[in-house]
Design an enzyme around this catalytic site. Structure first.
Site, PDB file in Angstrom:
ATOM      1  N   HIS A  18     -82.974 -95.731  74.938  1.00 32.29           N
ATOM      2  CA  HIS A  18     -82.071 -96.887  74.850  1.00 32.29           C
ATOM      3  C   HIS A  18     -81.368 -96.869  73.499  1.00 32.29           C
ATOM      4  CE1 HIS A  18     -84.698-100.113  72.625  1.00 32.29           C
ATOM      5  NE2 HIS A  18     -84.858 -98.942  72.093  1.00 32.29           N
ATOM      6  N   HIS A  76     -82.090 -93.221  71.532  1.00 30.78           N
ATOM      7  CA  HIS A  76     -83.392 -92.741  71.051  1.00 30.78           C
ATOM      8  C   HIS A  76     -84.425 -93.146  72.093  1.00 30.78           C
ATOM      9  CE1 HIS A  76     -83.263 -96.918  69.638  1.00 30.78           C
ATOM     10  NE2 HIS A  76     -84.567 -96.902  69.847  1.00 30.78           N
ATOM     11  N   HIS A  82     -88.532 -93.928  73.634  1.00 32.00           N
ATOM     12  CA  HIS A  82     -89.860 -94.493  73.377  1.00 32.00           C
ATOM     13  C   HIS A  82     -90.797 -94.109  74.515  1.00 32.00           C
ATOM     14  CE1 HIS A  82     -88.546 -97.147  70.116  1.00 32.00           C
ATOM     15  NE2 HIS A  82     -87.508 -97.459  70.863  1.00 32.00           N
ATOM     16  N   ASP A  97     -88.400 -94.664  84.303  1.00 30.04           N
ATOM     17  CA  ASP A  97     -89.021 -93.474  83.722  1.00 30.04           C
ATOM     18  C   ASP A  97     -88.012 -92.328  83.602  1.00 30.04           C
ATOM     19  OD1 ASP A  97     -91.165 -92.064  82.627  1.00 30.04           O
ATOM     20  OD2 ASP A  97     -91.685 -91.166  84.572  1.00 30.04           O
ATOM     21  N   HIS A  98     -87.902 -91.771  82.394  1.00 35.23           N
ATOM     22  CA  HIS A  98     -86.972 -90.686  82.063  1.00 35.23           C
ATOM     23  C   HIS A  98     -85.518 -91.091  82.238  1.00 35.23           C
ATOM     24  CE1 HIS A  98     -90.731 -88.493  82.114  1.00 35.23           C
ATOM     25  NE2 HIS A  98     -90.125 -87.538  81.436  1.00 35.23           N
TER      26      HIS A  98
HETATM   27 NI    NI Z   1     -85.830 -98.471  70.346  1.00 29.15          NI
END
Ligand code: NI
Length: 141
Positions: free
Chosen positions: A20, A45, A47, A85-86
């Site tokens: 995100h 980036h 997470h 996811d992904h």
């Molecule tokens: Ni973030």
């Protein structure tokens, strides 16, 4: 023996990886960078998110369960994890369209995805862990 029904809380933990960026489209790029810093990076980036879904309710006397956790797992997978996811949360996720992709907004959107599919008990809390140090909880208010 006490026969008063007992309110219990059950939790399923799931996991997903997603990208995100924090970006407010009504601000300039410079304003976004000034406020969000690296989180506004235009190349996004990622997470490794941990998601905790907690229901509260009374065990059904026939099953001994509030909601079968196998069933809850499938509901979370279908309506949340498979969609995130992904993925790039800003671009790919239908239920985040038009929203700033903060963990606060994601956690509320996850609640809205799951709530119609809870068959017994009530959704109590969605907790989304973004990093070792940052997490957000939502209780439906
Ligand atoms: Ni973030």
């Amino acid at each position: 023996m006490e026969h008063k029904p007992k309110l219990v809380y059950i939790t399923r933990k799931e996991h997903f990886n997603a990208a995100h960026r924090l970006y407010n489209p009504s601000w300039t790029d410079a304003e976004n960078e000034a406020f969000f810093g690296k989180c506004a990076n235009k190349n996004y980036h990622g997470h490794n998110f941990d998601l905790y879904v907690t229901l509260k309710g009374y065990a059904d006397p026939n099953t001994g369960m509030v909601m079968d956790l196998k069933k809850l797992k499938t509901v979370i997978k279908t309506y949340v994890v498979d969609k995130l996811d992904h993925m790039n949360i800003n671009q790919d996720v239908d239920f985040m369209k038009g929203q700033l992709a903060s963990i606060e907004n994601i956690v509320v959107a996850i609640w809205n995805q799951l709530e119609p599919h809870i068959e017994n008990g009530q959704l109590h809390c969605i907790k989304l862990v973004e990093t070792e140090r940052n997490y957000v909880e939502y209780y439906g208010e």
